[in-house]
Write a protein that holds these residues in place. Structure first.
Motif, mmCIF file in Angstrom:
data_model
loop_
_atom_site.group_PDB
_atom_site.id
_atom_site.type_symbol
_atom_site.label_atom_id
_atom_site.label_comp_id
_atom_site.label_asym_id
_atom_site.label_seq_id
_atom_site.Cartn_x
_atom_site.Cartn_y
_atom_site.Cartn_z
ATOM 1 N N ASP A 181 2.551 4.631 -8.030
ATOM 2 C CA ASP A 181 1.646 5.572 -8.708
ATOM 3 C C ASP A 181 2.414 6.802 -9.190
ATOM 4 O O ASP A 181 2.143 7.347 -10.260
ATOM 5 C CB ASP A 181 0.537 6.030 -7.759
ATOM 6 N N GLN A 214 -5.816 2.438 6.234
ATOM 7 C CA GLN A 214 -6.601 3.648 5.958
ATOM 8 C C GLN A 214 -5.899 4.551 4.957
ATOM 9 O O GLN A 214 -6.479 5.545 4.514
ATOM 10 C CB GLN A 214 -6.791 4.467 7.254
ATOM 11 N N PHE A 215 -4.676 4.234 4.655
ATOM 12 C CA PHE A 215 -3.864 5.130 3.825
ATOM 13 C C PHE A 215 -4.474 5.314 2.433
ATOM 14 O O PHE A 215 -4.724 4.356 1.729
ATOM 15 C CB PHE A 215 -2.451 4.551 3.731
ATOM 16 N N ALA A 216 -4.741 6.567 2.080
ATOM 17 C CA ALA A 216 -5.376 6.822 0.789
ATOM 18 C C ALA A 216 -4.450 7.584 -0.154
ATOM 19 O O ALA A 216 -4.840 7.953 -1.252
ATOM 20 C CB ALA A 216 -6.666 7.609 0.987
ATOM 21 N N GLY A 217 -3.242 7.825 0.274
ATOM 22 C CA GLY A 217 -2.325 8.600 -0.570
ATOM 23 C C GLY A 217 -1.814 7.802 -1.760
ATOM 24 O O GLY A 217 -2.162 6.637 -1.932
ATOM 25 N N LEU A 218 -1.012 8.456 -2.570
ATOM 26 C CA LEU A 218 -0.461 7.784 -3.750
ATOM 27 C C LEU A 218 0.637 6.813 -3.312
ATOM 28 O O LEU A 218 1.400 7.096 -2.403
ATOM 29 C CB LEU A 218 0.143 8.812 -4.700
ATOM 30 N N ARG A 219 0.662 5.669 -3.985
ATOM 31 C CA ARG A 219 1.748 4.729 -3.735
ATOM 32 C C ARG A 219 2.979 5.198 -4.506
ATOM 33 O O ARG A 219 2.851 5.922 -5.484
ATOM 34 C CB ARG A 219 1.351 3.331 -4.237
ATOM 35 N N TYR A 269 0.792 -1.231 0.000
ATOM 36 C CA TYR A 269 0.000 0.000 0.000
ATOM 37 C C TYR A 269 0.824 1.280 0.000
ATOM 38 O O TYR A 269 0.313 2.336 -0.339
ATOM 39 C CB TYR A 269 -0.980 -0.012 1.174
ATOM 40 N N VAL A 270 2.073 1.199 0.400
ATOM 41 C CA VAL A 270 2.878 2.412 0.377
ATOM 42 C C VAL A 270 3.790 2.408 -0.846
ATOM 43 O O VAL A 270 3.947 3.417 -1.517
ATOM 44 C CB VAL A 270 3.698 2.557 1.677
ATOM 45 N N ILE A 291 -2.088 1.731 8.067
ATOM 46 C CA ILE A 291 -1.755 1.451 6.661
ATOM 47 C C ILE A 291 -3.042 1.166 5.882
ATOM 48 O O ILE A 291 -3.221 1.596 4.737
ATOM 49 C CB ILE A 291 -0.813 0.225 6.551
#
Lengths: 485, 222
Positions: free
Chosen positions: B206, B198-203, B38-39, B196
């Motif tokens: 991405d 909940q993380f909605a940022g860009l990977r 996810y990150v 992690i």
């Protein structure tokens, strides 16, 4: 720069967290993942899908399948397939044999097809490990216009809809590399489409050389056709109808966030291929625009009808085409009737009357006129009433016989001191069939987001209160398609 | 090794020490996989494959583990390419694949014993660890069949890289000692994974994928 643009982009995490999960109910998702159920639902809504010839649910049905009854060309696909896997397109039947021909020329016998269907039934191409149903359906015949851009297969439009608003669109074009499939991962071309007009913008394909997955390369024409064609600026036929179908599909499916795949059939027109509850994000690259800010704009908006949703989309997201023209020519695109802002004489930026002292109006773009014009009643309202009075005191003749006479009068006048500081000069013009002299003043105007001081001739009132002439149109391209809207 | 009273109590109350260590390793590698997904954005064959692989490597040693992985994948590819031409059912095909795999591994052990290849002392390797690595074959084929060869190789590499990373972390004595003596970290790992989740940022991936959008200068916000 890099960061701010990236903020507009929707990533996989946010797509899943904020759109797919909250807006797509598991039931609706299950429907989209099931092609037969989708077809049934859309048929009830009067939306065309490809015609099903046969459904094969188990081995027994496969054993009893009457191959002879199938038409010459058809498609075999798994009911719950993912990513275009397991789809077999058959172009024609080999004469006198139970064998069919694939787009690449490969001949498949009845035995080959049976094995393929068995694989489908076993769930080899399907989500999870479940067993599946094989669909034998009609092969879409590509619209003759789009045919010239694609290699063998059917180009396929993808429209992402959210909250009854079409958010972003692209067309996937089969190539030789993709072996006639419209699948980005196998090498098809993706071309962005301007929501407002249905005209294609940017194009990209998966980078062949890069070993890393999901690296794209921007391109501007088809890559492997006999005669390669430019991909941008192409008008997709039936655009409004396509948007309408896409939004209707969303409404019927109850998916809040959906990708609708539509193909254009030569005879039947737009046909819905499938609905996608987790549409991919590559569409952002093809449009060179981010989905995130578009979705955020639409979130919470109360969209009253399908028509309303389409209008919202066109107003908010249309215009990529104009922007890209601007990028090429360095000029902005304006309409024949362009919305502009006029600033009053008393306008001061930052003053509390800032909003009162300006006014939105429609200007008529007239390339036949040299200098821009504005009607007298307008300028009077804008605070130039006294200026107009000063002009009247000049008592210049109402009409002139020739332009020379008028010019002589102007020359004479220029020798005297100006009657009003705002009148910068006098101009001779042709108005209602007569030669007249009118004052020219400087008016502050905002055209296409840019504030400029324009020299404008003050005319008697006429149909168009504000006309933009050639002198002030140098920096613009004029789009005539929106004239009467 | 001396343990804190709590850990000591657990071990004397019927929790086998080895199981405790293994369970901790599972949690650590699982968290690494979740961060990677996810990150960073690197896909693996699910979460089970990298965990089992990391633990298998900790038993075989990274060098031997990677060698066995290589043999497993090469054999799988070979058997798949051959069997592709034969008309047969999917599970039967996988079964044949496993038989071939077993033969190849035996051959591999003999070859190593005879010629060394820098892999001496393979005889001490745990059999369970070897078959855990062999299970990769199934994941690899599934991805190959459903997606493509390229995507399967991609996912295989990231699975192996993450497993190797996991191996590195769980085989550090300092790490395992610290974890086993500080079991309060376990709820912390849960909280961390919820975060992690909940993380909605860009990977990170991405960022590379959509690089062209941010670089496009004439792309006005519209």
């Amino acid at each position: 720069m890099f960061r701010s643009r990236m903020n507009e982009v929707l990533g996989l995490n946010r797509r899943n967290q904020e759109y797919v999960r909250p807006y797509n109910h598991p039931k609706a998702k299950a429907l989209a993942d099931n092609k037969i159920a989708t077809k049934k639902l859309l048929a009830r809504e009067g939306i065309q899908t490809s015609e099903v010839y046969k459904l094969i649910k188990n081995r027994k049905q496969l054993a009893f399948l009457d191959w002879e009854s199938l038409p010459k060309s058809f498609v075999i696909k798994p009911n719950q397939g993912t990513g275009g896997n397991g789809i077999l397109v058959l172009y024609g039947r080999k004469k006198g044999e139970l064998a069919w021909i694939r787009p690449g020329g490969e001949v498949l016998s009845k035995k080959d097809l049976t094995l393929h269907i068995e694989n489908i039934l076993e769930g080899r191409f399907s989500m999870g490990e479940r067993s599946d149903i094989a669909i034998i359906e009609e092969r879409v015949r590509t619209d003759s216009f789009l045919k010239q851009y694609s290699y063998k297969g059917v180009p396929d439009l993808r429209i992402i809809c959210f909250n009854l608003v079409p958010i972003m669109a692209m067309i996937r074009i089969p190539t030789r590399r993709s072996n006639g499939t419209a699948n980005l991962h196998s090498g098809a071309i993706c071309t962005g489409i301007d929501i407002g007009t249905g005209i294609t913008t940017y194009s990209m394909h998966m980078n062949n050389k890069s070993f890393l997955s999901d690296t794209y390369e921007m391109i501007d024409s088809t890559q492997d056709l006999k005669i390669n064609k430019k991909l941008s600026g192409v008008q997709i036929p039936d655009w409004d109808k396509i948007l309408d179908i896409a939004v209707r599909c969303q409404k019927a499916s109850k998916l809040g966030y959906v990708g609708v795949d539509i193909a254009l059939d030569a005879d039947k027109g737009p046909i819905v291929f499938e609905l996608n509850a987790r549409p991919g994000l590559g569409i952002q690259v093809a449009n060179q625009a981010g989905l995130k800010w578009r979705l955020e704009k639409i979130k919470g908006l109360s969209v009253k009808s399908i028509k309303h949703g389409i209008r919202v989309a066109k107003n908010l997201f249309g215009g990529e085409v104009e922007d890209s023209i601007e990028a090429i020519s360095g000029r902005k695109v304006i309409n024949i009737n362009e919305k502009i802002t006029l600033y009053y004489k008393s306008y001061k930026e930052g003053s509390k009357n800032e909003n009162k002292d300006r006014e939105l109006t429609t200007a008529f773009v007239d390339t036949g006129a040299i200098t821009s014009r504005i009607s007298r009643s307008y300028v009077s309202r804008m605070g130039y009433f006294e200026t107009m009075r000063q002009f009247d005191y000049l008592k210049c003749p109402k009409t002139f016989d020739t332009f020379t006479d008028a010019q002589d009068y102007i020359d004479e006048y220029s020798k005297n001191s100006t009657s009003d500081e705002y009148i910068i000069r006098l101009a001779k013009i042709f108005e209602d069939g007569q030669i007249v002299i009118r004052p020219v003043i400087i008016v502050k105007v905002k055209i296409s987001g840019e504030i400029r001081d324009l020299e404008m001739i003050v005319t008697e009132d006429s149909t168009h209160s504000v006309t933009l002439g050639r002198n002030d149109l140098r920096d613009y391209l004029i789009d005539t398609s929106k004239t009467f809207k | 090794m001396t343990y804190t009273p709590f850990t000591q109590w657990m071990i004397t109350t019927g929790v086998p020490q080895q199981v405790l260590e293994l369970l901790l390793a599972v949690m650590i590698v699982a968290t690494i996989v979740s961060i990677a997904r996810y990150v960073i954005g690197s896909k693996t064959y699910g979460i089970y494959a990298p965990i089992i692989l990391a633990i298998a490597y900790s038993y075989t040693g990274l060098k031997y583990g990677l060698a066995i992985t290589l043999i497993v994948i090469l054999t799988t590819l070979l058997s798949y390419t051959i069997l592709r031409k034969v008309r047969m059912h999917y599970i039967a095909r996988i079964a044949v694949n496993y038989c071939l795999l077993a033969i190849m591994l035996v051959v591999f052990f003999i070859v190593v014993e005879r010629f060394g290849l820098g892999l001496e002392n393979m005889t001490n390797i745990s059999g369970l660890a070897v078959i855990s690595i062999a299970a990769l074959s199934d994941f690899f084929i599934k991805q190959y069949v459903k997606k493509s060869f390229k995507s399967s190789v991609m996912i295989l590499s990231s699975t192996v890289i993450i497993a190797a990373l996991g191996w590195f972390v769980i085989t550090r004595d300092a790490v395992s000692e610290y974890f086993i003596n500080n079991l309060w970290i376990v709820p912390l790992l849960i909280v961390f994974n919820i975060f992690i989740g909940q993380f909605a940022g860009l990977r990170v991936k991405d960022l590379f994928r959509f690089k062209s959008i941010s670089q496009n200068k004439d792309n006005v916000q519209k």
